[in-house]
Design a protein around this motif. Structure first.
Motif, short mmCIF file in Angstrom:
data_model
loop_
_atom_site.label_atom_id
_atom_site.label_comp_id
_atom_site.label_asym_id
_atom_site.label_seq_id
_atom_site.Cartn_x
_atom_site.Cartn_y
_atom_site.Cartn_z
N VAL A 70 -11.22 8.27 4.04
CA VAL A 70 -11.79 9.23 3.10
C VAL A 70 -12.06 8.66 1.72
CG1 VAL A 70 -10.73 11.18 4.30
CG2 VAL A 70 -9.52 10.08 2.40
N SER A 71 -11.59 7.46 1.45
CA SER A 71 -11.79 6.88 0.13
C SER A 71 -11.91 5.37 0.24
CB SER A 71 -10.63 7.24 -0.80
OG SER A 71 -9.43 6.62 -0.37
N ARG A 72 -12.34 4.75 -0.84
CA ARG A 72 -12.49 3.30 -0.84
C ARG A 72 -11.15 2.61 -0.58
NH1 ARG A 72 -11.67 -0.77 -4.35
NH2 ARG A 72 -10.94 0.68 -5.95
N GLU A 73 -10.09 3.12 -1.21
CA GLU A 73 -8.79 2.48 -1.04
C GLU A 73 -8.21 2.71 0.35
OE1 GLU A 73 -6.05 3.33 -4.14
OE2 GLU A 73 -7.11 2.12 -5.61
N ARG A 74 -8.45 3.88 0.94
CA ARG A 74 -8.01 4.10 2.31
C ARG A 74 -8.71 3.14 3.26
NH1 ARG A 74 -6.24 9.52 3.53
NH2 ARG A 74 -4.44 9.90 2.18
N GLN A 134 -6.00 5.12 -11.33
CA GLN A 134 -4.69 5.28 -11.97
C GLN A 134 -4.46 4.13 -12.94
OE1 GLN A 134 -1.63 6.47 -9.24
NE2 GLN A 134 0.03 5.64 -10.51
N HIS A 135 -3.98 4.45 -14.14
CA HIS A 135 -3.90 3.46 -15.22
C HIS A 135 -2.93 2.32 -14.88
CE1 HIS A 135 -3.90 1.64 -19.15
NE2 HIS A 135 -2.59 1.83 -19.26
N SER A 136 -1.73 2.67 -14.48
CA SER A 136 -0.72 1.66 -14.16
C SER A 136 -0.34 1.79 -12.69
CB SER A 136 0.52 1.86 -15.05
OG SER A 136 1.53 0.93 -14.72
N ARG A 137 -0.52 0.70 -11.93
CA ARG A 137 -0.30 0.79 -10.49
C ARG A 137 0.59 -0.36 -10.01
NH1 ARG A 137 -5.98 1.31 -7.50
NH2 ARG A 137 -6.06 -0.85 -8.20
N VAL A 138 1.43 -0.04 -9.04
CA VAL A 138 2.23 -1.06 -8.35
C VAL A 138 1.59 -1.41 -7.02
CG1 VAL A 138 4.48 -1.56 -7.32
CG2 VAL A 138 4.35 -0.28 -9.48
N PHE A 139 0.99 -0.41 -6.37
CA PHE A 139 0.43 -0.57 -5.03
C PHE A 139 -1.10 -0.64 -5.06
CE2 PHE A 139 4.55 1.42 -4.62
CZ PHE A 139 5.13 0.73 -3.56
N ARG A 140 -1.65 -1.17 -3.99
CA ARG A 140 -3.10 -1.34 -3.90
C ARG A 140 -3.82 -0.07 -3.46
NH1 ARG A 140 -5.05 -6.53 -0.77
NH2 ARG A 140 -6.91 -6.05 -2.02
N TYR A 167 0.83 -1.21 0.00
CA TYR A 167 0.00 0.00 0.00
C TYR A 167 0.87 1.25 0.00
CZ TYR A 167 -3.53 -3.40 1.37
OH TYR A 167 -4.36 -4.50 1.39
N SER A 168 0.41 2.29 -0.71
CA SER A 168 1.18 3.53 -0.77
C SER A 168 0.43 4.71 -0.15
CB SER A 168 1.52 3.87 -2.23
OG SER A 168 0.44 4.51 -2.89
N HIS A 169 -0.80 4.50 0.31
CA HIS A 169 -1.56 5.57 0.97
C HIS A 169 -1.80 6.74 0.02
CE1 HIS A 169 -3.17 6.45 4.94
NE2 HIS A 169 -2.75 7.71 4.84
N GLY A 170 -1.90 6.44 -1.28
CA GLY A 170 -2.10 7.49 -2.28
C GLY A 170 -0.82 8.12 -2.78
N LEU A 171 0.33 7.76 -2.18
CA LEU A 171 1.59 8.37 -2.57
C LEU A 171 1.99 7.99 -4.00
CD1 LEU A 171 4.05 10.06 -1.81
CD2 LEU A 171 5.04 8.03 -0.71
N LEU A 177 5.31 5.96 19.38
CA LEU A 177 6.49 6.33 18.60
C LEU A 177 6.80 5.26 17.56
CD1 LEU A 177 8.92 7.75 21.31
CD2 LEU A 177 8.05 8.99 19.33
N ALA A 178 6.74 4.00 17.97
CA ALA A 178 7.04 2.90 17.05
C ALA A 178 6.03 2.84 15.92
CB ALA A 178 7.07 1.57 17.81
N TYR A 179 4.76 3.07 16.24
CA TYR A 179 3.71 3.04 15.23
C TYR A 179 3.93 4.14 14.19
CZ TYR A 179 -0.82 3.26 12.94
OH TYR A 179 -1.81 3.29 11.99
N LEU A 180 4.19 5.35 14.64
CA LEU A 180 4.37 6.48 13.72
C LEU A 180 5.65 6.33 12.91
CD1 LEU A 180 3.18 9.46 15.95
CD2 LEU A 180 1.96 8.37 14.06
N GLN A 181 6.68 5.76 13.52
CA GLN A 181 7.91 5.49 12.77
C GLN A 181 7.63 4.48 11.66
OE1 GLN A 181 10.86 6.69 12.65
NE2 GLN A 181 12.13 5.11 11.71
N GLY A 182 6.85 3.46 11.96
CA GLY A 182 6.50 2.47 10.94
C GLY A 182 5.67 3.08 9.83
N PHE A 183 4.72 3.94 10.17
CA PHE A 183 3.90 4.63 9.18
C PHE A 183 4.78 5.43 8.22
CE2 PHE A 183 1.68 8.55 7.92
CZ PHE A 183 0.50 8.06 7.39
N SER A 184 5.72 6.18 8.79
CA SER A 184 6.60 7.03 7.99
C SER A 184 7.55 6.19 7.14
CB SER A 184 7.40 7.96 8.91
OG SER A 184 6.53 8.75 9.70
N ALA A 185 8.13 5.16 7.74
CA ALA A 185 9.09 4.32 7.02
C ALA A 185 8.45 3.63 5.83
CB ALA A 185 9.71 3.30 7.98
N ALA A 186 7.18 3.22 5.98
CA ALA A 186 6.49 2.55 4.88
C ALA A 186 6.33 3.50 3.69
CB ALA A 186 5.13 2.04 5.34
#
Length: 214
Positions: free
Chosen positions: A85-89, A207-213, A26-30, A139-148
């Motif tokens: 906020v969206s189906r994918e989120r 998006q036409h071509s996607r790597v992430f869900r 997952y890319s969170h829309g990124l 802290l660990a959760y937010l670090q994981g969110f950012s690192a992903a």
């Protein structure tokens, strides 16, 4: 609350990139933000993630995660799902939450058995049930969110491993500040104004071509 060695080891396991929740998918829309040119280097990536943490979905997740030590998880879960906020989120948070609940069950009985459980609530409730210190867990959760998200940019921009590590370095004080704020926040402090990131998540659906869900 002091986190004992066994609890710390459990926290490190649960928040590790190797823990099998499938966050790498997952890319969170990124992904859309990168394709559109909104995120094209380390500086833009840092700004994008910082906005999510301080005034977007990352902030909401931080508050919901932190409240798991005080509130009823099932009620928090309803609120967390409503904030998608969206189906994918919605897909992202429920798939990660379900995978976390199943995998964490190897170590302890999960506090919630809902099939549709938001990831921050699944993770927060599990940490609270195991009496893991709330401040370290957040802290660990937010670090994981950012690192992903940094990992997404390393693969797609690509910005390179060094720039990715520099981004995580520069986000460290942001993560610490957001965690501190979230620990004293109430549910009344929930709210997001990262409209560009929300639109990116919605546009990723077509998006036409996607790597992430997501």
């Amino acid at each position: 609350m002091r986190t004992e060695p066994g609890q710390l080891l459990l926290l490190l396991t649960w928040m590790s990139p190797a823990f099998p929740v499938g966050a790498f998918a997952y890319s969170h829309g990124l992904e859309w933000a990168i394709e559109s040119g909104a995120v094209k280097d380390g500086a833009a990536l840092k700004s994008w993630i910082e906005d999510l943490l301080t005034r977007g979905s990352g902030w909401n997740d931080a508050v919901l995660f932190a409240r798991c030590w005080e509130e009823t998880p099932s009620e928090l879960n309803e609120l967390a799902l409503a904030l998608a906020v969206s189906r994918e989120r919605h897909l992202e948070t429920t798939q990660l939450g379900r995978a976390f609940r199943i995998a964490a069950g190897v170590f302890a009985a999960p506090p919630l058995d809902d099939d549709e459980i938001a990831y921050p609530v699944a993770a927060g409730a599990a940490c609270a049930a195991m009496a893991i210190g709330r401040d370290q867990a957040l802290l660990a959760y937010l670090q994981g969110f950012s690192a992903a998200l940094v990992s997404v940019a390393v693969r797609l921009v690509p910005i390179g491993q060094t720039a990715g590590l520099e981004t995580l370095r520069d986000l460290a004080p942001v993560i610490a500040s957001v965690a501190s704020r979230a620990l004293s926040a109430s549910l009344a402090d929930l709210g997001a104004i990262t409209i560009a990131a929300d639109i990116a998540a919605m546009r990723h659906e077509t998006q036409h071509s996607r790597v992430f869900r997501s």
